[in-house]
Design an enzyme around this catalytic site. Structure first.
Site, PDB file in Angstrom:
ATOM      1  N   ARG A  46       0.849  -1.203   0.000  1.00  0.00           N
ATOM      2  CA  ARG A  46       0.000   0.000   0.000  1.00  0.00           C
ATOM      3  C   ARG A  46       0.884   1.252   0.000  1.00  0.00           C
ATOM      4  NH1 ARG A  46      -1.885   1.826   4.580  1.00  0.00           N
ATOM      5  NH2 ARG A  46      -2.406  -0.200   5.448  1.00  0.00           N
ATOM      6  N   TYR A  98     -16.251  18.003 -14.816  1.00  0.00           N
ATOM      7  CA  TYR A  98     -16.734  16.621 -14.790  1.00  0.00           C
ATOM      8  C   TYR A  98     -17.750  16.437 -13.648  1.00  0.00           C
ATOM      9  CZ  TYR A  98     -16.686  11.640 -13.819  1.00  0.00           C
ATOM     10  OH  TYR A  98     -17.065  10.353 -13.551  1.00  0.00           O
ATOM     11  N   ASP A 170      -7.158  19.999 -13.377  1.00  0.00           N
ATOM     12  CA  ASP A 170      -7.520  18.703 -13.954  1.00  0.00           C
ATOM     13  C   ASP A 170      -7.166  18.775 -15.438  1.00  0.00           C
ATOM     14  OD1 ASP A 170      -8.768  16.539 -15.170  1.00  0.00           O
ATOM     15  OD2 ASP A 170     -10.521  16.592 -13.863  1.00  0.00           O
ATOM     16  N   LYS A 195      -8.151   7.797 -18.994  1.00  0.00           N
ATOM     17  CA  LYS A 195      -8.473   8.366 -20.298  1.00  0.00           C
ATOM     18  C   LYS A 195      -7.263   8.288 -21.233  1.00  0.00           C
ATOM     19  CE  LYS A 195     -12.396   8.908 -18.343  1.00  0.00           C
ATOM     20  NZ  LYS A 195     -12.378   9.460 -17.057  1.00  0.00           N
TER      21      LYS A 195
HETATM   22  C1  LIG Z   1     -12.204  15.526 -16.613  1.00  0.00           C
HETATM   23  C2  LIG Z   1     -12.328  14.339 -15.706  1.00  0.00           C
HETATM   24  N1  LIG Z   1     -11.778  14.395 -14.483  1.00  0.00           N
HETATM   25  C3  LIG Z   1     -11.869  13.341 -13.624  1.00  0.00           C
HETATM   26  C4  LIG Z   1     -12.550  12.179 -13.964  1.00  0.00           C
HETATM   27  C5  LIG Z   1     -12.647  11.051 -12.975  1.00  0.00           C
HETATM   28  O1  LIG Z   1     -11.771  10.028 -13.321  1.00  0.00           O
HETATM   29  P1  LIG Z   1     -12.021   8.468 -13.010  1.00  0.00           P
HETATM   30  O2  LIG Z   1     -13.237   8.071 -13.783  1.00  0.00           O
HETATM   31  O3  LIG Z   1     -10.756   7.827 -13.473  1.00  0.00           O
HETATM   32  O4  LIG Z   1     -12.229   8.351 -11.548  1.00  0.00           O
HETATM   33  C6  LIG Z   1     -13.134  12.094 -15.237  1.00  0.00           C
HETATM   34  C7  LIG Z   1     -13.869  10.877 -15.623  1.00  0.00           C
HETATM   35  O5  LIG Z   1     -14.597  10.869 -16.618  1.00  0.00           O
HETATM   36  C8  LIG Z   1     -13.018  13.199 -16.130  1.00  0.00           C
HETATM   37  O6  LIG Z   1     -13.570  13.175 -17.355  1.00  0.00           O
END
Ligand SMILES: Cc1ncc(COP(=O)(O)O)c(C=O)c1O
Length: 379
Positions: A46, A98, A170, A195
């Site tokens: 971990r 998101y 982000d 992604k």
């Molecule tokens: C812009 C963005 N940030 C964060 C996330 C969250 O990521 P995860 O689905 O890997 O938890 C997403 C998921 O679609 C996203 O599109």
């Protein structure tokens, strides 16, 4: 080092025990110690794992940062950043981001006494106005999911610095190939590695990259204490994905540009949201801070009914109807009922996310097939 060389070699060294060119999947939960506390730097998985370490080094290198940390998902990475805060602290966040990030902020952390103020961050002055003595963090996404709004990272970083507030970006939609927020003054860059970094729709993972050693220590403490760490197999998959990031992103950008223009010229299509259009409100800033415009876009049909949108969503054969983005295959999505369903309708509409908005993650298939597919589905 140029990007292509960096992506192929980031984080990976031949395995010291065998010379294996790919970092092995160290599928272990613990490590044998010579005597209590006498070990090779690994105690319990971990806290540390060699496959994860290689990936964390790669994350740091591809985002031009000093330290990388891997998490079991993108939201787990976001969760770790908010856990730097204490009750009463305030976060200024983008009003278009998101849906899962919004849900984490409003439904999980708000009840622990952390306050969130949502502003239109495309105008950095809105952030300056919203800053109070309680503000500890600014959270932005650029381009945003799903409206492709652009925020000027350097301008927001200057505001954050002056107010002694952390800035986290982000960077999922752009990927490190198109944009490096730390170079523009951000303190932390976050990715849903699920992604573009993984790139093959076969892994869920998140990461944080930073330059400040003290910040790294705090976030590492949260990572190991809260335990949202990815397994070594998942780390291997992302390490492998990163090696082709540049090649995939070049094709995402090329296909994205052609499809954005195809949509804009289609008689049944209304507004197209893609930051590479010269008349996009964020075009100048995007041109300054990004190396290309990517393969993410959204559009509305002229017949703005949810019914017509649903027909298009059901009608594509190459574009798969699915959540997520950034994989090699093209995906079509209905944010209002899928990725952004957790945002109250009133809030969504106020911020421009209509019931009929369709989002595309343009993959790296042959663009002629993608255009033909959209053409027959739009009708
Ligand atoms: C812009 C963005 N940030 C964060 C996330 C969250 O990521 P995860 O689905 O890997 O938890 C997403 C998921 O679609 C996203 O599109």
């Amino acid at each position: 080092m140029k990007l292509a060389t960096k992506y192929i070699h980031a984080g990976t060294e031949p395995d010291p025990s065998t010379g294996a060119i790919m970092t092995p999947i160290y599928q272990t939960s613990t490590y044998v110690q010579e005597a209590p506390g006498v070990n090779k730097g690994y105690e319990y998985a971990r806290s540390q794992n060699p496959t994860r370490k290689a990936l964390e080094d790669a994350y740091a290198q591809i985002e031009n940062g000093k330290y990388g940390l891997a998490f079991s998902s993108g939201v787990a990475a976001t969760d770790a950043v908010i856990k730097l805060l204490a009750p009463g602290d305030e976060v200024i966040a983008a009003n278009d981001m998101y849906g899962g990030t919004y849900r984490l902020f409003t439904k999980v952390f708000a009840k622990f006494g952390i306050r969130f103020t949502y502003v239109d961050t495309t105008d950095a002055a809105n952030i300056s106005k919203a800053i109070s003595p309680a503000t500890k963090l600014i959270w932005i996404e650029t381009p945003t999911n799903p409206l492709m709004n652009i925020t000027d990272i350097a301008a927001v970083a200057a505001i954050a610095k002056k107010a002694n507030v952390l800035l986290c970006v982000d960077n999922t939609f752009a990927s490190p190939y198109l944009q490096n927020p730390l170079d523009l003054g951000a303190d932390i860059v976050m990715h849903s590695a699920t992604k573009y970094l993984g790139g093959h729709s076969d892994v869920i993972q998140g990461c944080l990259v930073m330059n400040d050693a003290n910040l790294r220590e705090q976030l590492y403490f949260i990572q190991k204490s809260c335990g949202a760490v990815p397994g070594p197999q998942d780390c291997f998959l992302v390490l492998r994905g990163i090696k082709t990031l540049h090649v995939r992103m070049q094709r995402h950008c090329e296909n994205g540009e052609k499809i954005a223009h195809f949509l804009r010229n289609h008689p049944k299509v209304g507004k197209v949201y893609w930051c590479g259009f010269t008349d996009h409100p964020g075009y100048a800033v995007a041109g300054k801070q990004m190396r290309g415009f990517g393969g993410m876009m959204s559009f509305e049909l002229k017949d703005d009914s949810a019914e017509t949108a649903r027909k298009v969503l059901a009608g594509t054969k190459v574009f798969a109807l699915a959540e997520s983005l950034g994989g090699v295959e093209s995906l079509i999505n209905h944010p209002a009922s899928m990725t952004h369903a957790s945002i109250p309708r009133e809030e969504r509409i106020k911020n421009g996310l209509s019931d009929s908005l369709i989002r595309l993650s343009v993959g790296i298939e042959d663009v002629d097939d993608l255009i033909a597919d959209l053409n027959q589905a739009i009708g």
